[in-house]
Design a protein around this motif. Structure first.
Motif, PDB file in Angstrom:
ATOM      1  N   ALA A   1      34.242  39.859  -0.593  1.00 44.68           N
ATOM      2  CA  ALA A   1      35.204  40.488  -1.510  1.00 44.68           C
ATOM      3  C   ALA A   1      35.336  39.668  -2.789  1.00 44.68           C
ATOM      4  N   GLU A   2      35.411  38.346  -2.651  1.00 46.04           N
ATOM      5  CA  GLU A   2      35.503  37.483  -3.829  1.00 46.04           C
ATOM      6  C   GLU A   2      34.250  37.593  -4.688  1.00 46.04           C
ATOM      7  N   LEU A   3      33.097  37.620  -4.041  1.00 44.38           N
ATOM      8  CA  LEU A   3      31.834  37.712  -4.762  1.00 44.38           C
ATOM      9  C   LEU A   3      31.726  39.051  -5.491  1.00 44.38           C
ATOM     10  N   ALA A   4      32.142  40.135  -4.830  1.00 48.59           N
ATOM     11  CA  ALA A   4      32.109  41.449  -5.474  1.00 48.59           C
ATOM     12  C   ALA A   4      33.056  41.476  -6.667  1.00 48.59           C
TER      13      ALA A   4
ATOM     14  N   LEU B 230      34.398  26.940  14.708  1.00 53.46           N
ATOM     15  CA  LEU B 230      33.660  28.139  14.324  1.00 53.46           C
ATOM     16  C   LEU B 230      33.579  29.100  15.499  1.00 53.46           C
ATOM     17  N   SER B 231      33.943  30.327  15.231  1.00 51.36           N
ATOM     18  CA  SER B 231      33.799  31.395  16.210  1.00 51.36           C
ATOM     19  C   SER B 231      33.328  32.627  15.446  1.00 51.36           C
ATOM     20  N   ILE B 232      32.913  33.622  16.174  1.00 49.54           N
ATOM     21  CA  ILE B 232      32.422  34.846  15.535  1.00 49.54           C
ATOM     22  C   ILE B 232      33.536  35.491  14.709  1.00 49.54           C
ATOM     23  N   GLU B 233      34.750  35.506  15.261  1.00 48.61           N
ATOM     24  CA  GLU B 233      35.874  36.111  14.547  1.00 48.61           C
ATOM     25  C   GLU B 233      36.176  35.346  13.262  1.00 48.61           C
ATOM     26  N   ASN B 234      36.206  34.004  13.353  1.00 49.85           N
ATOM     27  CA  ASN B 234      36.469  33.193  12.159  1.00 49.85           C
ATOM     28  C   ASN B 234      35.399  33.424  11.100  1.00 49.85           C
ATOM     29  N   PHE B 235      34.138  33.463  11.537  1.00 50.92           N
ATOM     30  CA  PHE B 235      33.051  33.654  10.581  1.00 50.92           C
ATOM     31  C   PHE B 235      33.132  35.017   9.917  1.00 50.92           C
ATOM     32  N   LEU B 236      33.363  36.063  10.702  1.00 54.51           N
ATOM     33  CA  LEU B 236      33.426  37.409  10.135  1.00 54.51           C
ATOM     34  C   LEU B 236      34.606  37.537   9.167  1.00 54.51           C
ATOM     35  N   SER B 237      35.727  36.909   9.502  1.00 57.10           N
ATOM     36  CA  SER B 237      36.874  36.918   8.601  1.00 57.10           C
ATOM     37  C   SER B 237      36.523  36.213   7.293  1.00 57.10           C
ATOM     38  N   TRP B 238      35.924  35.034   7.406  1.00 61.35           N
ATOM     39  CA  TRP B 238      35.522  34.290   6.200  1.00 61.35           C
ATOM     40  C   TRP B 238      34.515  35.092   5.397  1.00 61.35           C
ATOM     41  N   LYS B 239      33.527  35.702   6.072  1.00 64.97           N
ATOM     42  CA  LYS B 239      32.471  36.458   5.393  1.00 64.97           C
ATOM     43  C   LYS B 239      33.061  37.632   4.626  1.00 64.97           C
ATOM     44  N   ALA B 240      34.030  38.319   5.224  1.00 62.79           N
ATOM     45  CA  ALA B 240      34.653  39.457   4.536  1.00 62.79           C
ATOM     46  C   ALA B 240      35.369  38.982   3.274  1.00 62.79           C
ATOM     47  N   LYS B 241      36.120  37.882   3.382  1.00 66.16           N
ATOM     48  CA  LYS B 241      36.806  37.340   2.207  1.00 66.16           C
ATOM     49  C   LYS B 241      35.804  36.904   1.141  1.00 66.16           C
ATOM     50  N   PHE B 242      34.741  36.233   1.582  1.00 63.84           N
ATOM     51  CA  PHE B 242      33.724  35.738   0.655  1.00 63.84           C
ATOM     52  C   PHE B 242      33.055  36.895  -0.070  1.00 63.84           C
TER      53      PHE B 242
END
Length: 152
Positions: free
Chosen positions: A73-76, A59-71
């Motif tokens: 987008a999927e949720l929207a 886990l890193s900030i970059e990995n989390f932010l990338s996952w969060k953006a994908k998540f």
């Protein structure tokens, strides 16, 4: 072949059969050993794969932010599909937040209700005969026997 030449002229059947048995036992032992080695190797590989699965991505900030953006987008996308399905079905049901965002009269509706004087009448006679209800003071968590009752 070596045994045959050593035992020429003697009763050799027993000696030959014994030699063949020993050689077959060696071959069988080698096959078993190879199978055991292959089995251990496969188990070790499976264990390594299992470890890799549990290890995962650090886990890193970059990995989390990338996952969060994908998540997000999927949720929207899921929400858009659901809303589109509801609109097509003809039953658009807004959430409380959506209601307040679309209808600003709801912000002040409670204040208007109070200002209009629509007070609720309370029939106090319903509370006159409280002694007949047989309420136990032990069941009331707010009951404090040291303070006494309000009737005193």
């Amino acid at each position: 072949m070596k045994k045959i030449q050593e035992n020429i002229g003697m009763v050799m059947i027993f000696t030959l059969v014994t030699a063949v048995q020993e050689k077959l036992n060696e071959i069988v032992d080698q096959i078993k050993w190879r199978k055991e080695e292959e089995k251990l190797l496969k188990e070790k590989e499976a264990e390594e794969v299992e470890k890799a699965i549990f290890h995962g991505t650090p886990l890193s900030i970059e990995n989390f932010l990338s996952w969060k953006a994908k998540f997000d987008a999927e949720l929207a996308e899921i929400r858009r599909k659901r809303q589109k399905e509801e609109e097509q079905a003809g039953k658009v049901k807004l959430t409380g937040k959506q209601l307040f965002e679309t209808d600003h009269n709801l912000d002040t509706s409670d204040i208007q209700f109070l200002e209009e004087g629509n007070n609720v009448e309370v029939d106090e006679s319903l509370f006159q005969d409280m002694d007949d209800l047989e309420l136990d003071d032990d069941d009331d968590p707010d009951y404090n026997p040291d303070l006494g009752s309000e009737e005193d």
